[in-house]
Design a protein around this motif. Sequence first.
Motif, PDB file in Angstrom:
ATOM      1  N   LYS A   1       0.848  -1.201   0.000  1.00 49.92           N
ATOM      2  CA  LYS A   1       0.000   0.000   0.000  1.00 49.92           C
ATOM      3  C   LYS A   1       0.879   1.245   0.000  1.00 49.92           C
ATOM      4  O   LYS A   1       1.924   1.280   0.638  1.00 49.92           O
ATOM      5  N   GLU A   2       0.399   2.275  -0.710  1.00 50.95           N
ATOM      6  CA  GLU A   2       1.112   3.550  -0.735  1.00 50.95           C
ATOM      7  C   GLU A   2       0.742   4.368   0.496  1.00 50.95           C
ATOM      8  O   GLU A   2      -0.432   4.641   0.727  1.00 50.95           O
ATOM      9  N   ILE A   3       1.743   4.747   1.267  1.00 55.49           N
ATOM     10  CA  ILE A   3       1.547   5.581   2.455  1.00 55.49           C
ATOM     11  C   ILE A   3       2.254   6.913   2.189  1.00 55.49           C
ATOM     12  O   ILE A   3       3.470   6.942   1.990  1.00 55.49           O
ATOM     13  N   ASP A   4       1.481   7.998   2.158  1.00 48.07           N
ATOM     14  CA  ASP A   4       2.070   9.321   1.930  1.00 48.07           C
ATOM     15  C   ASP A   4       2.943   9.695   3.125  1.00 48.07           C
ATOM     16  O   ASP A   4       2.517   9.579   4.276  1.00 48.07           O
ATOM     17  N   ILE A   5       4.184  10.140   2.828  1.00 47.74           N
ATOM     18  CA  ILE A   5       5.110  10.460   3.922  1.00 47.74           C
ATOM     19  C   ILE A   5       5.573  11.918   3.920  1.00 47.74           C
ATOM     20  O   ILE A   5       6.067  12.407   4.925  1.00 47.74           O
ATOM     21  N   LYS A   6       5.420  12.613   2.800  1.00 50.94           N
ATOM     22  CA  LYS A   6       5.832  14.017   2.763  1.00 50.94           C
ATOM     23  C   LYS A   6       5.108  14.727   1.616  1.00 50.94           C
ATOM     24  O   LYS A   6       4.946  14.173   0.535  1.00 50.94           O
ATOM     25  N   TYR A   7       4.670  15.954   1.881  1.00 54.64           N
ATOM     26  CA  TYR A   7       4.026  16.792   0.874  1.00 54.64           C
ATOM     27  C   TYR A   7       4.853  18.048   0.656  1.00 54.64           C
ATOM     28  O   TYR A   7       5.345  18.637   1.610  1.00 54.64           O
ATOM     29  N   VAL A   8       4.964  18.453  -0.588  1.00 48.40           N
ATOM     30  CA  VAL A   8       5.477  19.779  -0.915  1.00 48.40           C
ATOM     31  C   VAL A   8       4.306  20.438  -1.634  1.00 48.40           C
ATOM     32  O   VAL A   8       3.994  20.107  -2.779  1.00 48.40           O
ATOM     33  N   GLU A   9       3.602  21.314  -0.918  1.00 46.67           N
ATOM     34  CA  GLU A   9       2.383  21.896  -1.473  1.00 46.67           C
ATOM     35  C   GLU A   9       2.685  23.068  -2.384  1.00 46.67           C
ATOM     36  O   GLU A   9       3.542  23.890  -2.098  1.00 46.67           O
ATOM     37  N   GLU A  10       1.947  23.096  -3.468  1.00 43.82           N
ATOM     38  CA  GLU A  10       1.930  24.206  -4.415  1.00 43.82           C
ATOM     39  C   GLU A  10       3.310  24.613  -4.914  1.00 43.82           C
ATOM     40  O   GLU A  10       3.651  25.792  -4.966  1.00 43.82           O
TER      41      GLU A  10
END
Length: 177
Positions: free
Chosen positions: A121-130
């Motif tokens: 399963k893909e688990i989101d670990i970091k976002y770089v927004e916009e």
Amino acid sequence: MSNISRRQFLKGAGVATLAVAAAGVLAGCSAEEVLTKDVKVVFMCKGATVGEQNYLKVAQDKTTVKVSEIPPKYFPNGYKVVSTGELTIAKLPTGEDGVKVMLDEIEVPVNVVFYQVVDGKEIDIKYVEEYKLYASQKTISKKLADELAGDWCTVVGEGPFTINWSKNEVRIEAKRN
């Protein structure tokens, strides 16, 4: 009040029905039919076509299309319109009638999502927004992905990583450090 026989009533009703039907037929004959044609809308930026090509239905004798007559949903994301006023309908190289709409590219915010695969399963670990990218970009490089990951995670794979413009997002597999 006058007395009307059943026979007179039916005769009058029949005449009225015929009159209504004849008026409908005659109205159909007198109405002028409007002939139309399809005009292809071609979006251009720096000499190249961009976005999806759509068609407008216009009167057969029409020679121009106003930019304001083009539905907003036709315009590609990540561009601003340079063309103004009326656009001349001309024959395109394909032989179709068309108008060319000139655009300039603008930066568009994109979410960069780093995910780790755990138990399939893909688990989101970091976002770089916009993060700002140009709409003509189809991918981001491994080098840029590494920069955006920083010390937080390590990018898996060599890239390039495809941008999903319908979601304004790019997903990159990584491992948490």
